[in-house]
Design a protein around this motif. Structure first.
Motif, PDB file in Angstrom:
ATOM      1  N   ALA A 165       2.960   9.814  -7.390  1.00 26.56           N
ATOM      2  CA  ALA A 165       2.450   9.165  -8.604  1.00 26.56           C
ATOM      3  C   ALA A 165       1.275   9.970  -9.147  1.00 26.56           C
ATOM      4  O   ALA A 165       0.999   9.971 -10.336  1.00 26.56           O
ATOM      5  N   ASN A 214       0.797  -1.230   0.000  1.00 24.64           N
ATOM      6  CA  ASN A 214       0.000   0.000   0.000  1.00 24.64           C
ATOM      7  C   ASN A 214       0.835   1.288   0.000  1.00 24.64           C
ATOM      8  O   ASN A 214       0.286   2.381   0.118  1.00 24.64           O
ATOM      9  N   GLY A 269       2.292   2.536  -2.435  1.00 26.46           N
ATOM     10  CA  GLY A 269       2.117   3.249  -3.697  1.00 26.46           C
ATOM     11  C   GLY A 269       3.063   2.751  -4.786  1.00 26.46           C
ATOM     12  O   GLY A 269       3.363   3.457  -5.741  1.00 26.46           O
ATOM     13  N   LYS A 270       3.483   1.491  -4.651  1.00 26.57           N
ATOM     14  CA  LYS A 270       4.452   0.915  -5.577  1.00 26.57           C
ATOM     15  C   LYS A 270       3.866   0.771  -6.989  1.00 26.57           C
ATOM     16  O   LYS A 270       4.469   1.227  -7.954  1.00 26.57           O
ATOM     17  N   SER A 271       2.703   0.155  -7.087  1.00 20.90           N
ATOM     18  CA  SER A 271       2.098  -0.031  -8.406  1.00 20.90           C
ATOM     19  C   SER A 271       1.801   1.327  -9.045  1.00 20.90           C
ATOM     20  O   SER A 271       2.048   1.523 -10.237  1.00 20.90           O
ATOM     21  N   SER A 272       1.311   2.253  -8.241  1.00 17.74           N
ATOM     22  CA  SER A 272       0.985   3.584  -8.778  1.00 17.74           C
ATOM     23  C   SER A 272       2.236   4.266  -9.319  1.00 17.74           C
ATOM     24  O   SER A 272       2.194   4.899 -10.371  1.00 17.74           O
ATOM     25  N   ASP A 326       2.146  14.350  -2.726  1.00 22.14           N
ATOM     26  CA  ASP A 326       1.024  15.302  -2.905  1.00 22.14           C
ATOM     27  C   ASP A 326       0.091  15.316  -1.695  1.00 22.14           C
ATOM     28  O   ASP A 326      -0.598  16.301  -1.432  1.00 22.14           O
TER      29      ASP A 326
HETATM   30  P1  GDP Z   1       1.032  -0.799  -3.584  1.00 18.02           P
HETATM   31  O1  GDP Z   1       0.255  -1.776  -2.742  1.00 18.02           O
HETATM   32  O2  GDP Z   1       2.303  -0.408  -2.931  1.00 18.02           O
HETATM   33  O3  GDP Z   1       1.232  -1.233  -5.010  1.00 18.02           O
HETATM   34  O4  GDP Z   1       0.178   0.557  -3.594  1.00 18.02           O
HETATM   35  P2  GDP Z   1      -0.832   1.118  -4.703  1.00 18.02           P
HETATM   36  O5  GDP Z   1      -0.097   1.697  -5.860  1.00 18.02           O
HETATM   37  O6  GDP Z   1      -1.850   0.063  -4.969  1.00 18.02           O
HETATM   38  O7  GDP Z   1      -1.459   2.369  -3.920  1.00 18.02           O
HETATM   39  C1  GDP Z   1      -2.144   2.227  -2.690  1.00 18.02           C
HETATM   40  C2  GDP Z   1      -3.149   3.357  -2.557  1.00 18.02           C
HETATM   41  O8  GDP Z   1      -2.477   4.623  -2.467  1.00 18.02           O
HETATM   42  C3  GDP Z   1      -4.087   3.477  -3.745  1.00 18.02           C
HETATM   43  O9  GDP Z   1      -5.351   3.840  -3.265  1.00 18.02           O
HETATM   44  C4  GDP Z   1      -3.473   4.600  -4.580  1.00 18.02           C
HETATM   45  O10 GDP Z   1      -4.425   5.286  -5.350  1.00 18.02           O
HETATM   46  C5  GDP Z   1      -2.882   5.511  -3.509  1.00 18.02           C
HETATM   47  N1  GDP Z   1      -1.696   6.221  -4.014  1.00 18.02           N
HETATM   48  C6  GDP Z   1      -0.582   5.668  -4.504  1.00 18.02           C
HETATM   49  N2  GDP Z   1       0.311   6.614  -4.853  1.00 18.02           N
HETATM   50  C7  GDP Z   1      -0.260   7.806  -4.600  1.00 18.02           C
HETATM   51  C8  GDP Z   1       0.166   9.177  -4.746  1.00 18.02           C
HETATM   52  O11 GDP Z   1       1.273   9.506  -5.195  1.00 18.02           O
HETATM   53  N3  GDP Z   1      -0.706  10.133  -4.343  1.00 18.02           N
HETATM   54  C9  GDP Z   1      -1.926   9.840  -3.821  1.00 18.02           C
HETATM   55  N4  GDP Z   1      -2.696  10.853  -3.450  1.00 18.02           N
HETATM   56  N5  GDP Z   1      -2.368   8.578  -3.676  1.00 18.02           N
HETATM   57  C10 GDP Z   1      -1.538   7.563  -4.053  1.00 18.02           C
END
Ligand code: GDP
Length: 210
Positions: free
Chosen positions: A183, A38, A40-43, A150
């Motif tokens: 992201a 969570n 934000g890796k995929s994002s 952000d």
């Molecule tokens: P992962 O589990 O590390 O791959 O995380 P995700 O990319 O799935 O992101 C987890 C949550 O954080 C999601 O709801 C994204 O929309 C949110 N998120 C990720 N990066 C950002 C960012 O740079 N800014 C904001 N505001 N939300 C983010």
């Protein structure tokens, strides 16, 4: 003169696997991305590659337990490692993951750097500090990428980066390269891509010559 900012136009999912041994031949420079679920890796991967869903943005943290590999511009590999430390994942699973990720990180000969992602809204978490220390002690080259800049704004995020650095300096003499990113807004993306482009120049596939 205008700075030449790299822009990713071509990115391709290559494969998903459960052992680093099944990854493609190590003929290109490779970068691993890892962090708490969570974070934000995929994002971030999607934002870097200008893709909506190259890496899945998951609603269920801790689900993916595979190594996913992407080829970027036919020049380098990006490896998405499973997230660590999600509370709902059992202790056994967490240990399995740790072993599996560390094996990859220790053995992959073309690995240039591991980007450890950290949520820029939070005070330093022991789990992140421990992970950085673990890789540092194993001499695995790493960089820190703070995410979601952000959300609380750049200044507050920078404060958290500073706190993290202070914590690391309790045991480290030198700080790893560090990036602050979002992201959502694209903040920090150019800097990160320029850094990868520069690091790519250092790739010497000598370990392949037998
Ligand atoms: P992962 O589990 O590390 O791959 O995380 P995700 O990319 O799935 O992101 C987890 C949550 O954080 C999601 O709801 C994204 O929309 C949110 N998120 C990720 N990066 C950002 C960012 O740079 N800014 C904001 N505001 N939300 C983010």
């Amino acid at each position: 003169m205008e700075k030449n900012i790299p822009l990713i136009r071509v990115s391709e999912f290559i494969m998903s696997c459960t052992s680093w041994k099944k990854l493609p031949e190590p003929t290109l420079p490779e970068y691993a991305v890892i962090g708490r679920s969570n974070v934000g890796k995929s994002s971030l991967i999607n934002s870097l590659c200008n893709r909506r869903s190259l890496a899945k943005v998951s609603g269920t943290p801790g689900k993916t337990q595979c190594i996913n590999i992407f080829q970027i511009e036919n020049l380098w590999y990006l490896v998405d490692l499973p997230g660590y430390g999600y509370a709902k994942v059992s202790q056994t699973k967490r240990l399995e993951f740790k072993k599996f990720a560390l094996e990859y990180l220790r053995n992959r000969p073309n690995l240039m750097l591991t980007f450890i992602l950290i949520d820029s809204r939070l005070d330093p978490l022991p789990i992140d500090i421990d992970f950085v220390n673990n890789l540092g002690n194993s001499r695995i080259p790493l960089a820190l990428v703070f995410t979601k800049a952000d959300k609380n704004g750049i200044n507050k995020s920078r404060e958290k980066v500073k706190l993290f650095h202070q914590k690391l300096l309790e045991t480290w003499d030198e700080l790893p390269p560090t990036f602050l990113t979002s992201a959502k807004s694209g903040y920090g993306k150019d800097e990160l891509l320029s850094f990868i482009t520069e690091t790519n120049q250092l790739f010497r596939p000598t370990s392949l010559i037998l």
